[in-house]
Design a protein around this motif. Sequence first.
Motif, PDB file in Angstrom:
ATOM      1  N   ARG A   5     -90.344  81.709  11.722  1.00 21.71           N
ATOM      2  CA  ARG A   5     -89.279  80.753  11.400  1.00 21.71           C
ATOM      3  C   ARG A   5     -88.531  80.342  12.674  1.00 21.71           C
ATOM      4  N   PHE A   6     -87.932  79.153  12.655  1.00 17.53           N
ATOM      5  CA  PHE A   6     -87.163  78.692  13.815  1.00 17.53           C
ATOM      6  C   PHE A   6     -85.740  79.248  13.755  1.00 17.53           C
ATOM      7  N   HIS A   7     -85.139  79.397  14.936  1.00 18.69           N
ATOM      8  CA  HIS A   7     -83.825  80.020  15.065  1.00 18.69           C
ATOM      9  C   HIS A   7     -82.763  79.336  14.190  1.00 18.69           C
ATOM     10  N   LYS A   8     -82.723  78.003  14.219  1.00 14.41           N
ATOM     11  CA  LYS A   8     -81.669  77.276  13.507  1.00 14.41           C
ATOM     12  C   LYS A   8     -81.770  77.521  11.995  1.00 14.41           C
ATOM     13  N   GLU A   9     -82.985  77.468  11.532  1.00 22.16           N
ATOM     14  CA  GLU A   9     -83.200  77.679  10.104  1.00 22.16           C
ATOM     15  C   GLU A   9     -82.724  79.087   9.699  1.00 22.16           C
ATOM     16  N   LEU A  10     -83.027  80.052  10.591  1.00 17.09           N
ATOM     17  CA  LEU A  10     -82.621  81.434  10.298  1.00 17.09           C
ATOM     18  C   LEU A  10     -81.112  81.566  10.299  1.00 17.09           C
ATOM     19  N   PHE A  11     -80.457  80.897  11.240  1.00 15.68           N
ATOM     20  CA  PHE A  11     -79.009  80.981  11.324  1.00 15.68           C
ATOM     21  C   PHE A  11     -78.391  80.426  10.035  1.00 15.68           C
ATOM     22  N   GLU A  12     -78.897  79.266   9.599  1.00 15.68           N
ATOM     23  CA  GLU A  12     -78.382  78.668   8.364  1.00 15.68           C
ATOM     24  C   GLU A  12     -78.640  79.592   7.182  1.00 15.68           C
ATOM     25  N   LYS A  13     -79.807  80.176   7.184  1.00 14.33           N
ATOM     26  CA  LYS A  13     -80.191  81.043   6.085  1.00 14.33           C
ATOM     27  C   LYS A  13     -79.277  82.276   6.037  1.00 14.33           C
ATOM     28  N   LYS A  14     -78.981  82.812   7.237  1.00  9.18           N
ATOM     29  CA  LYS A  14     -78.157  84.020   7.272  1.00  9.18           C
ATOM     30  C   LYS A  14     -76.754  83.747   6.714  1.00  9.18           C
ATOM     31  N   SER A  15     -76.139  82.658   7.128  1.00 10.71           N
ATOM     32  CA  SER A  15     -74.776  82.410   6.654  1.00 10.71           C
ATOM     33  C   SER A  15     -74.783  82.182   5.141  1.00 10.71           C
ATOM     34  N   ARG A  16     -75.855  81.595   4.633  1.00 11.03           N
ATOM     35  CA  ARG A  16     -75.951  81.398   3.187  1.00 11.03           C
ATOM     36  C   ARG A  16     -76.154  82.748   2.476  1.00 11.03           C
ATOM     37  N   LEU A  17     -76.998  83.583   3.038  1.00  9.26           N
ATOM     38  CA  LEU A  17     -77.253  84.881   2.394  1.00  9.26           C
ATOM     39  C   LEU A  17     -76.006  85.760   2.364  1.00  9.26           C
ATOM     40  N   ILE A  18     -75.172  85.632   3.396  1.00 10.81           N
ATOM     41  CA  ILE A  18     -73.905  86.387   3.399  1.00 10.81           C
ATOM     42  C   ILE A  18     -73.060  85.951   2.196  1.00 10.81           C
ATOM     43  N   LYS A  19     -73.012  84.632   1.972  1.00 11.88           N
ATOM     44  CA  LYS A  19     -72.223  84.114   0.833  1.00 11.88           C
ATOM     45  C   LYS A  19     -72.847  84.531  -0.489  1.00 11.88           C
ATOM     46  N   VAL A  20     -74.177  84.457  -0.560  1.00 11.67           N
ATOM     47  CA  VAL A  20     -74.861  84.812  -1.813  1.00 11.67           C
ATOM     48  C   VAL A  20     -74.592  86.273  -2.161  1.00 11.67           C
ATOM     49  N   ARG A  21     -74.644  87.151  -1.150  1.00 15.61           N
ATOM     50  CA  ARG A  21     -74.375  88.580  -1.403  1.00 15.61           C
ATOM     51  C   ARG A  21     -72.956  88.759  -1.968  1.00 15.61           C
ATOM     52  N   GLU A  22     -71.992  88.043  -1.369  1.00 13.85           N
ATOM     53  CA  GLU A  22     -70.609  88.146  -1.866  1.00 13.85           C
ATOM     54  C   GLU A  22     -70.514  87.658  -3.306  1.00 13.85           C
ATOM     55  N   LYS A  23     -71.250  86.596  -3.615  1.00  9.19           N
ATOM     56  CA  LYS A  23     -71.224  86.053  -4.981  1.00  9.19           C
ATOM     57  C   LYS A  23     -71.867  87.023  -5.970  1.00  9.19           C
ATOM     58  N   TYR A  24     -72.924  87.707  -5.543  1.00 12.86           N
ATOM     59  CA  TYR A  24     -73.512  88.747  -6.408  1.00 12.86           C
ATOM     60  C   TYR A  24     -72.437  89.776  -6.767  1.00 12.86           C
ATOM     61  N   LEU A  25     -71.729  90.258  -5.723  1.00 21.52           N
ATOM     62  CA  LEU A  25     -70.731  91.323  -5.955  1.00 21.52           C
ATOM     63  C   LEU A  25     -69.621  90.808  -6.871  1.00 21.52           C
ATOM     64  N   GLU A  26     -69.241  89.537  -6.679  1.00 20.14           N
ATOM     65  CA  GLU A  26     -68.208  88.938  -7.533  1.00 20.14           C
ATOM     66  C   GLU A  26     -68.694  88.869  -8.988  1.00 20.14           C
ATOM     67  N   ALA A  27     -69.946  88.473  -9.174  1.00 15.21           N
ATOM     68  CA  ALA A  27     -70.502  88.360 -10.539  1.00 15.21           C
ATOM     69  C   ALA A  27     -70.579  89.739 -11.201  1.00 15.21           C
ATOM     70  N   PHE A  28     -70.961  90.759 -10.444  1.00 12.36           N
ATOM     71  CA  PHE A  28     -71.052  92.105 -11.031  1.00 12.36           C
ATOM     72  C   PHE A  28     -69.666  92.594 -11.445  1.00 12.36           C
ATOM     73  N   ASP A  29     -68.660  92.340 -10.623  1.00  8.55           N
ATOM     74  CA  ASP A  29     -67.278  92.731 -10.983  1.00  8.55           C
ATOM     75  C   ASP A  29     -66.839  92.025 -12.256  1.00  8.55           C
ATOM     76  N   LYS A  30     -67.158  90.746 -12.309  1.00  4.22           N
ATOM     77  CA  LYS A  30     -66.729  89.912 -13.440  1.00  4.22           C
ATOM     78  C   LYS A  30     -67.356  90.377 -14.763  1.00  4.22           C
ATOM     79  N   LEU A  31     -68.615  90.827 -14.703  1.00  2.00           N
ATOM     80  CA  LEU A  31     -69.362  91.091 -15.941  1.00  2.00           C
ATOM     81  C   LEU A  31     -69.667  92.575 -16.158  1.00  2.00           C
ATOM     82  N   GLU A  32     -68.983  93.451 -15.418  1.00  2.00           N
ATOM     83  CA  GLU A  32     -69.367  94.870 -15.489  1.00  2.00           C
ATOM     84  C   GLU A  32     -69.184  95.459 -16.894  1.00  2.00           C
ATOM     85  N   GLY A  33     -68.298  94.886 -17.706  1.00  2.00           N
ATOM     86  CA  GLY A  33     -68.091  95.402 -19.063  1.00  2.00           C
ATOM     87  C   GLY A  33     -69.219  95.014 -20.011  1.00  2.00           C
TER      88      GLY A  33
END
Length: 215
Positions: free
Chosen positions: A158-186
């Motif tokens: 993969r090219f560097h730029k694509e990876l950089f974009e991908k990384k910043s998105r994956l950081i957000k996606v991980r945070e959203k996963y954690l938010e969704a688990f908190d929201k629906l843990e019951g």
Amino acid sequence: MNETKKKNVSKGNFIAFEGIDGSGKSTQIRMLDAKMKKQGIYCYTTMEPTDSPIGSLIHQIMMGRIKTDNKVIAALFVADRLDHLLNDVNGIVNKINEGTTVITDRYYFSSYAYHSVDMPMDWVIRANEQSSNILRPTVTVFIDTNPDAAIERIAKNRFHKELFEKKSRLIKVREKYLEAFDKLEGEECIIKVDGNRSEQEIAEDIWQKIKDFLN
Ligand code: ADP
Ligand code: TYD
């Protein structure tokens, strides 16, 4: 993926694996499938997006061959998921009702995490209400892998730029996963495992954590 043999009980378990791209889901699904098979529990393994006509459309969008609005993409995942559950040929609901244990690589928490980066999570959850009403996982396994490590794992060719974009998105996606688990843990049975370890260590942790939830 492949079906082996059916389990002789009234209803099968439904195990969903979640995590950012490169977190190790397919590796752990292969290992869990092999472990279950050794114990005489035969599993059907599957994934989203599927290889149905709707899933193929999604793959073409992801490859950039078709352009459309984010809401349309989220809605296509909703449609692909309902087809994954309900189609007569290899639908998950029929398999579970026949007693087969089904393991899926991604289910509705992927939608909650990936699509809520661009739109309200409640909208995504509501859009997926049909699926959550039809079939909730017996257990959702979240492999929590550091985005840096995940990127490194998928970095080849993969090219560097694509990876950089991908990384910043994956950081957000991980945070959203954690938010969704908190929201629906019951309402949901969620198991989190540290994905920054060896494949064997993660596999053992997953087994220890899920075994008591399975029929
Ligand atoms: P996913 O299905 O979540 O995208 P994969 O299971 O395909 O992730 O793993 C992505 C890459 O990382 C593969 O090359 C795989 O061999 C490797 N990998 C998987 N688990 C680990 C691990 N625990 N440590 C190091 N590399 C791993
Ligand atoms: P895939 O190549 O299967 O990635 P992975 O091996 O990491 O699972 O592509 C699936 C991509 O689709 C992944 O980036 C997550 C995304 N996705 C969504 O955006 N919404 C969804 O509802 C699902 C199921 C997946």
